[in-house]
Write a protein that holds these residues in place. Structure first.
Motif, PDB file in Angstrom:
ATOM      1  N   GLY A   1     -36.948 -60.236 -37.741  1.00 28.75           N
ATOM      2  CA  GLY A   1     -37.183 -60.417 -39.169  1.00 28.75           C
ATOM      3  C   GLY A   1     -36.973 -59.126 -39.945  1.00 28.75           C
ATOM      4  N   PRO A   2     -37.199 -59.178 -41.265  1.00 27.64           N
ATOM      5  CA  PRO A   2     -36.797 -58.086 -42.160  1.00 27.64           C
ATOM      6  C   PRO A   2     -37.796 -56.942 -42.280  1.00 27.64           C
ATOM      7  N   GLY A   3     -38.882 -56.957 -41.511  1.00 24.88           N
ATOM      8  CA  GLY A   3     -39.791 -55.804 -41.549  1.00 24.88           C
ATOM      9  C   GLY A   3     -41.258 -56.180 -41.512  1.00 24.88           C
TER      10      GLY A   3
ATOM     11  N   SER B   1     -33.048 -46.225 -50.050  1.00 26.17           N
ATOM     12  CA  SER B   1     -33.445 -46.366 -48.650  1.00 26.17           C
ATOM     13  C   SER B   1     -32.259 -46.866 -47.825  1.00 26.17           C
ATOM     14  N   ASP B   2     -32.295 -46.597 -46.506  1.00 27.07           N
ATOM     15  CA  ASP B   2     -31.258 -47.193 -45.644  1.00 27.07           C
ATOM     16  C   ASP B   2     -31.439 -48.707 -45.596  1.00 27.07           C
ATOM     17  N   LEU B   3     -32.635 -49.188 -45.985  1.00 25.69           N
ATOM     18  CA  LEU B   3     -32.864 -50.631 -46.078  1.00 25.69           C
ATOM     19  C   LEU B   3     -32.647 -51.061 -47.528  1.00 25.69           C
ATOM     20  N   SER B   4     -31.397 -51.123 -47.941  1.00 24.13           N
ATOM     21  CA  SER B   4     -31.057 -51.532 -49.311  1.00 24.13           C
ATOM     22  C   SER B   4     -29.971 -52.591 -49.277  1.00 24.13           C
ATOM     23  N   ILE B   5     -30.082 -53.536 -50.206  1.00 25.30           N
ATOM     24  CA  ILE B   5     -29.094 -54.615 -50.313  1.00 25.30           C
ATOM     25  C   ILE B   5     -28.632 -54.691 -51.763  1.00 25.30           C
TER      26      ILE B   5
ATOM     27  N   ARG C   1     -36.185 -52.054 -49.194  1.00 21.83           N
ATOM     28  CA  ARG C   1     -37.356 -52.245 -48.326  1.00 21.83           C
ATOM     29  C   ARG C   1     -38.004 -53.623 -48.515  1.00 21.83           C
ATOM     30  N   LEU C   2     -37.177 -54.651 -48.501  1.00 20.36           N
ATOM     31  CA  LEU C   2     -37.689 -56.011 -48.685  1.00 20.36           C
ATOM     32  C   LEU C   2     -38.769 -56.335 -47.654  1.00 20.36           C
ATOM     33  N   THR C   3     -39.856 -56.901 -48.116  1.00 18.27           N
ATOM     34  CA  THR C   3     -41.031 -57.329 -47.321  1.00 18.27           C
ATOM     35  C   THR C   3     -41.857 -56.160 -46.766  1.00 18.27           C
TER      36      THR C   3
ATOM     37  N   CYS D   1     -33.994 -57.156 -32.094  1.00 20.15           N
ATOM     38  CA  CYS D   1     -32.922 -56.898 -33.058  1.00 20.15           C
ATOM     39  C   CYS D   1     -33.496 -57.110 -34.458  1.00 20.15           C
ATOM     40  N   TRP D   2     -33.094 -56.291 -35.407  1.00 18.53           N
ATOM     41  CA  TRP D   2     -33.652 -56.340 -36.770  1.00 18.53           C
ATOM     42  C   TRP D   2     -33.148 -57.572 -37.534  1.00 18.53           C
ATOM     43  N   GLY D   3     -33.999 -58.139 -38.382  1.00 18.70           N
ATOM     44  CA  GLY D   3     -33.567 -59.240 -39.259  1.00 18.70           C
ATOM     45  C   GLY D   3     -33.214 -60.464 -38.447  1.00 18.70           C
ATOM     46  N   ASP D   4     -32.017 -60.998 -38.679  1.00 16.32           N
ATOM     47  CA  ASP D   4     -31.502 -62.082 -37.848  1.00 16.32           C
ATOM     48  C   ASP D   4     -30.376 -61.543 -36.983  1.00 16.32           C
ATOM     49  N   LEU D   5     -30.164 -62.201 -35.828  1.00 15.41           N
ATOM     50  CA  LEU D   5     -29.159 -61.703 -34.894  1.00 15.41           C
ATOM     51  C   LEU D   5     -27.742 -62.150 -35.239  1.00 15.41           C
ATOM     52  N   ASN D   6     -27.602 -63.048 -36.219  1.00 12.83           N
ATOM     53  CA  ASN D   6     -26.257 -63.463 -36.629  1.00 12.83           C
ATOM     54  C   ASN D   6     -25.781 -62.730 -37.873  1.00 12.83           C
ATOM     55  N   VAL D   7     -26.552 -61.767 -38.320  1.00 16.93           N
ATOM     56  CA  VAL D   7     -26.212 -61.071 -39.564  1.00 16.93           C
ATOM     57  C   VAL D   7     -26.042 -59.581 -39.286  1.00 16.93           C
ATOM     58  N   SER D   8     -24.802 -59.135 -39.251  1.00 14.86           N
ATOM     59  CA  SER D   8     -24.502 -57.719 -39.088  1.00 14.86           C
ATOM     60  C   SER D   8     -25.222 -57.102 -37.878  1.00 14.86           C
TER      61      SER D   8
ATOM     62  N   ILE E   1     -35.558 -64.229 -39.365  1.00 10.12           N
ATOM     63  CA  ILE E   1     -35.296 -64.289 -40.810  1.00 10.12           C
ATOM     64  C   ILE E   1     -34.545 -63.023 -41.202  1.00 10.12           C
ATOM     65  N   SER E   2     -33.420 -63.205 -41.868  1.00  8.25           N
ATOM     66  CA  SER E   2     -32.602 -62.056 -42.251  1.00  8.25           C
ATOM     67  C   SER E   2     -33.056 -61.467 -43.586  1.00  8.25           C
ATOM     68  N   SER E   3     -32.799 -60.173 -43.739  1.00  9.00           N
ATOM     69  CA  SER E   3     -33.034 -59.528 -45.039  1.00  9.00           C
ATOM     70  C   SER E   3     -32.180 -60.209 -46.116  1.00  9.00           C
ATOM     71  N   VAL E   4     -31.050 -60.795 -45.697  1.00 16.36           N
ATOM     72  CA  VAL E   4     -30.170 -61.478 -46.660  1.00 16.36           C
ATOM     73  C   VAL E   4     -30.877 -62.717 -47.226  1.00 16.36           C
TER      74      VAL E   4
HETATM   75  C1  LIG Z   1     -27.108 -53.331 -39.397  1.00 14.02           C
HETATM   76  S1  LIG Z   1     -27.697 -54.299 -40.709  1.00 14.02           S
HETATM   77  C2  LIG Z   1     -28.710 -55.451 -39.857  1.00 14.02           C
HETATM   78  C3  LIG Z   1     -29.112 -56.628 -40.719  1.00 14.02           C
HETATM   79  C4  LIG Z   1     -30.135 -57.526 -40.023  1.00 14.02           C
HETATM   80  N1  LIG Z   1     -29.588 -58.118 -38.814  1.00 14.02           N
HETATM   81  C5  LIG Z   1     -30.660 -58.609 -40.957  1.00 14.02           C
HETATM   82  O1  LIG Z   1     -30.440 -59.798 -40.686  1.00 14.02           O
HETATM   83  O2  LIG Z   1     -31.348 -58.258 -41.927  1.00 14.02           O
HETATM   84  C6  LIG Z   1     -28.882 -53.255 -41.476  1.00 14.02           C
HETATM   85  C7  LIG Z   1     -28.793 -53.387 -42.980  1.00 14.02           C
HETATM   86  O3  LIG Z   1     -29.457 -54.581 -43.399  1.00 14.02           O
HETATM   87  C8  LIG Z   1     -30.079 -54.377 -44.655  1.00 14.02           C
HETATM   88  N2  LIG Z   1     -31.533 -54.569 -44.501  1.00 14.02           N
HETATM   89  C9  LIG Z   1     -32.181 -54.865 -43.368  1.00 14.02           C
HETATM   90  N3  LIG Z   1     -33.499 -55.014 -43.598  1.00 14.02           N
HETATM   91  C10 LIG Z   1     -33.698 -54.807 -44.915  1.00 14.02           C
HETATM   92  C11 LIG Z   1     -34.845 -54.827 -45.770  1.00 14.02           C
HETATM   93  N4  LIG Z   1     -36.058 -55.090 -45.297  1.00 14.02           N
HETATM   94  N5  LIG Z   1     -34.656 -54.565 -47.086  1.00 14.02           N
HETATM   95  C12 LIG Z   1     -33.425 -54.318 -47.576  1.00 14.02           C
HETATM   96  N6  LIG Z   1     -32.311 -54.273 -46.812  1.00 14.02           N
HETATM   97  C13 LIG Z   1     -32.434 -54.523 -45.504  1.00 14.02           C
HETATM   98  C14 LIG Z   1     -29.737 -52.942 -45.077  1.00 14.02           C
HETATM   99  O4  LIG Z   1     -28.539 -53.003 -45.834  1.00 14.02           O
HETATM  100  C15 LIG Z   1     -29.488 -52.273 -43.739  1.00 14.02           C
HETATM  101  O5  LIG Z   1     -28.669 -51.122 -43.855  1.00 14.02           O
END
Ligand SMILES: C[S@@+](CC[C@H](N)C(=O)[O-])C[C@H]1O[C@@H](n2cnc3c(N)ncnc32)[C@H](O)[C@@H]1O
Length: 233
Positions: free
Chosen positions: A7-9, A208-212, A184-186, A76-83, A104-107
């Motif tokens: 999931g996203p965090g 943040s590196d966590l930006s969309i 930094r969603l969630t 694996c972070w977020g969802d495994l089908n997303v990046s 659940i993906s950050s998307v």
């Molecule tokens: C390598 S990708 C992996 C994405 C992951 N598999 C997903 O489904 O969320 C990492 C990127 O996802 C985005 N990301 C992941 N988690 C995030 C969050 N909590 N808030 C904003 N962006 C996030 C950022 O763009 C980050 O650089």
């Protein structure tokens, strides 16, 4: 071997099936930030953090343990089908049978916050290719096409929002085109920035590196209200 997408965090967004796999695991591996999310759900398993430098070695070791009948989980972070293709390919290279537990993906969270339906959205990640010019060209193409909202994952740290926006202005995307950036969603410190492409290009703030980034179709910014995060985060 099982891959659990965490999931996203927010640890509460890990699926029940993911929690069960972690509870029953003998070994859990993953990048440190990912393991921090699942810590509350791990019971007896050995935990092995990995870094970009030693990931091959850690996964090799996990595969060897799986071959001996131990239950190994790769997180694996977020969802495994997303990046997340690179990590999945690294696992699949080593074991024939991998169980995939999606998350659940950050998307999806970005869609919820912005009030967008996935079927109206085009997803582009700048993480995947070594040469990002191709992805940027695709982004320009679809922005000009202007038929779908675009959700873009920037690339830490060389292709971040301000640089992407200036590149798009250079390629003729109108300066007033709206952009929303979710950070930094969630997670604690979740933030939303909203403005024009021109204002985005002029930003000096560090994201943040966590930006969309979200580029909605047309001239209106994405909705607020309905998709806002709950007050307790
Ligand atoms: C390598 S990708 C992996 C994405 C992951 N598999 C997903 O489904 O969320 C990492 C990127 O996802 C985005 N990301 C992941 N988690 C995030 C969050 N909590 N808030 C904003 N962006 C996030 C950022 O763009 C980050 O650089």
């Amino acid at each position: 071997m099982t891959v659990v997408a965490v999931g996203p965090g927010d640890p509460r967004l890990l699926t029940l099936r993911g929690q069960q796999a972690l509870r029953e695991a003998d070994l859990v591996v993953g990048f440190k930030t990912v393991l921090d999310v699942v810590q509350p759900w791990i019971e007896g398993a050995a935990v092995r953090p990995m870094s970009y430098r030693d990931q091959e070695e850690v996964l090799e070791d996990a595969a060897a343990q799986a071959a001996l009948g131990r239950r190994c989980v790769v997180c694996c972070w977020g969802d495994l089908n997303v990046s997340a293709r690179e990590l999945l390919e690294r696992v699949r290279r080593r074991v024939d049978q991998v169980e995939l537990i999606p998350g659940i993906s950050s998307v999806q969270i970005a869609c919820a916050r912005a009030g967008l339906s996935l079927e109206d959205v085009l997803f582009i990640t700048l993480h995947q290719r070594k040469e990002p010019a191709e992805d940027l060209a695709e982004l320009v193409h679809y922005l000009k096409d202007n038929r779908r909202h675009i959700i873009l994952l920037p690339r830490p740290w060389d292709l971040m929002p301000a640089g992407i926006a200036s590149n798009l202005l250079d390629q003729g995307i109108p300066a007033e085109r709206p952009v929303t950036i979710f950070q930094r969603l969630t997670l604690d410190g979740e933030e939303r920035w909203q403005g024009s492409l021109e204002a985005c290009a002029a930003l000096s703030q560090e994201f943040s590196d966590l930006s969309i980034m979200v580029f909605p179709v047309g001239t209106s910014p994405v909705g607020s209200g309905a998709g806002a995060p709950p007050e307790n985060g």
